[in-house]
Design a protein around this motif. Structure first.
Motif, PDB file in Angstrom:
ATOM      1  N   ASN A   1      -7.190  -3.870  -3.237  1.00  0.00           N
ATOM      2  CA  ASN A   1      -7.662  -3.029  -4.341  1.00  0.00           C
ATOM      3  C   ASN A   1      -7.800  -1.564  -3.964  1.00  0.00           C
ATOM      4  OD1 ASN A   1      -7.751  -5.161  -6.118  1.00  0.00           O
ATOM      5  ND2 ASN A   1      -9.902  -5.613  -5.740  1.00  0.00           N
ATOM      6  N   ASN A   2      -7.683  -1.247  -2.670  1.00  0.00           N
ATOM      7  CA  ASN A   2      -7.794   0.147  -2.242  1.00  0.00           C
ATOM      8  C   ASN A   2      -6.470   0.684  -1.703  1.00  0.00           C
ATOM      9  OD1 ASN A   2      -9.592   2.387  -2.024  1.00  0.00           O
ATOM     10  ND2 ASN A   2      -9.622   2.147   0.192  1.00  0.00           N
ATOM     11  N   LEU A   3      -5.360  -0.017  -2.024  1.00  0.00           N
ATOM     12  CA  LEU A   3      -4.060   0.392  -1.497  1.00  0.00           C
ATOM     13  C   LEU A   3      -3.213   1.090  -2.556  1.00  0.00           C
ATOM     14  CD1 LEU A   3      -2.958  -2.755   0.558  1.00  0.00           C
ATOM     15  CD2 LEU A   3      -4.125  -0.706   1.374  1.00  0.00           C
ATOM     16  N   PRO A   4      -2.556   2.185  -2.192  1.00  0.00           N
ATOM     17  CA  PRO A   4      -1.566   2.792  -3.091  1.00  0.00           C
ATOM     18  C   PRO A   4      -0.348   1.874  -3.213  1.00  0.00           C
ATOM     19  CG  PRO A   4      -2.268   4.322  -1.365  1.00  0.00           C
ATOM     20  CD  PRO A   4      -2.753   2.966  -0.972  1.00  0.00           C
ATOM     21  N   PRO A   5       0.396   1.967  -4.315  1.00  0.00           N
ATOM     22  CA  PRO A   5       1.530   1.050  -4.523  1.00  0.00           C
ATOM     23  C   PRO A   5       2.608   1.166  -3.460  1.00  0.00           C
ATOM     24  CG  PRO A   5       1.522   2.816  -6.155  1.00  0.00           C
ATOM     25  CD  PRO A   5       0.204   2.875  -5.461  1.00  0.00           C
ATOM     26  N   GLU A   6       2.844   2.382  -2.932  1.00  0.00           N
ATOM     27  CA  GLU A   6       3.896   2.524  -1.920  1.00  0.00           C
ATOM     28  C   GLU A   6       3.528   1.819  -0.618  1.00  0.00           C
ATOM     29  OE1 GLU A   6       1.577   6.504  -1.837  1.00  0.00           O
ATOM     30  OE2 GLU A   6       2.141   4.928  -3.272  1.00  0.00           O
ATOM     31  N   ILE A   7       2.218   1.716  -0.329  1.00  0.00           N
ATOM     32  CA  ILE A   7       1.787   0.968   0.853  1.00  0.00           C
ATOM     33  C   ILE A   7       1.987  -0.525   0.614  1.00  0.00           C
ATOM     34  CG2 ILE A   7      -0.196   0.353   2.279  1.00  0.00           C
ATOM     35  CD1 ILE A   7       0.844   3.138   2.848  1.00  0.00           C
ATOM     36  N   ILE A   8       1.639  -0.998  -0.580  1.00  0.00           N
ATOM     37  CA  ILE A   8       1.865  -2.405  -0.923  1.00  0.00           C
ATOM     38  C   ILE A   8       3.346  -2.747  -0.790  1.00  0.00           C
ATOM     39  CG2 ILE A   8       1.788  -4.096  -2.804  1.00  0.00           C
ATOM     40  CD1 ILE A   8      -0.779  -2.834  -3.750  1.00  0.00           C
TER      41      ILE A   8
END
Length: 313
Positions: free
Chosen positions: A180-187
């Motif tokens: 829930n604390n991750l930006p989409p590019e990190i995911i």
């Protein structure tokens, strides 16, 4: 507002007071300083944090509390603490103690304007990214003048790094974080490394960059997390939930953010702001969130641009 903070002890034979705790560390009050102690014996992360903090000097970034910053813990073989400034309470617990009431919007705006100034300094002058912006990592200092002023300071630089890194280095630094604390590019990058074993959250995206040796701008991840944390502070809720594999963030991927804000739950949150915000101010903060939550990192604003945004001016 009167603060009542619960106190914990390390043990019945030790008078040191635990004033903060996470999965990775404990913060212990020792006289007039805070002592950060990592769980386990991973001294390398403390040394890294010391090396980062020793090159920083900003009003809204935590400072080392001594020119001899390390201390061996008595009775704790192999454990070392890092001496830091002693604050009053982190923003997560401050908001929790205030519930069910929410913190008024002008106070939230003041806290996050100062946080943005710290991040601009970090990104532009030091070419560093914090990489772990959240309510728990904003420490509040209460300054008694004619009226109480709040000075927030960014803490926990154990995961800080150069703002520009190779994409291939992302996995090791981000793999154990809350989705829930991750930006989409990190995911997306975690998904590429998981070989089909990822959680539903990590299967939500297809990477838009297949070049593992391309340069990755982590300052834009800080911007996304800044938006998430501001949302938490204003509404006492998460902006998105990745954990069940579905998320209203798809509205931002599809470039239809207006559909996100039209949800009944989100409309209810926005109505909460009407107590101390005009319609124009509400529209301004929605625009700020839309910019911070851009799917393509290159389209997100810099912290300098955020400070110049109408909601902060």
């Amino acid at each position: 507002m009167k603060l009542v903070i619960k106190r914990n002890k390390l043990s019945s034979s030790c008078s040191k007071e635990i004033i903060g705790s996470s999965n990775a560390s404990q913060i212990i009050r020792e006289k007039k300083v805070a002592l950060k102690v990592l769980r386990g014996q991973n001294v390398d992360m403390l040394v890294h944090e010391y090396q980062v903090l020793s090159q920083l000097n900003h009003t809204n970034i935590i400072k080392l509390a001594s020119d001899k910053p390390f201390k061996m813990l008595k009775g704790e073989e192999g454990k070392v603490g890092l001496k830091l400034e002693l604050g009053h309470i982190d923003l997560f617990h401050f908001l929790k103690q205030s519930q069910p009431a929410r913190l008024n919007t002008p106070t939230v705006k003041s806290i996050f304007r100062q946080l943005a100034q710290a991040l601009q300094y970090l990104h532009d002058e030091k070419q560093l990214a914090h990489n772990d912006i959240k309510l728990e990592n904003i420490l509040l200092f209460f300054i008694q003048n004619q009226q109480t002023e709040i000075c927030p300071k960014l803490i926990d630089f154990g995961l800080a790094s150069a703002s520009k890194v190779q994409t291939s280095t992302i996995y090791n630094n981000w793999c154990n974080r809350s989705p829930n604390n991750l930006p989409p590019e990190i995911i997306e990058q975690l998904n590429k490394c998981c070989d089909g074993t990822s959680s539903p959250a990590l299967k939500s995206f297809d990477s838009f960059d297949d070049d593992e040796e391309s340069e990755f701008d982590l300052s834009k991840c800080d911007v996304f997390q800044f938006g998430l944390t501001l949302f938490n502070a204003l509404f006492l809720n998460n902006a998105f939930c990745w954990e069940n594999g579905s998320s209203s963030y798809e509205n931002f991927i599809n470039n239809t953010p207006e559909n996100y804000w039209q949800q009944e739950k989100i409309q209810h949150m926005l109505n909460m702001l009407r107590v101390d915000s005009s319609q124009q101010e509400i529209e301004q903060v929605v625009d700020l969130f839309n910019l911070c939550f851009k799917y393509n990192p290159s389209e997100r604003p810099s912290m300098k641009q955020i400070l110049g945004h109408a909601w902060f001016v």
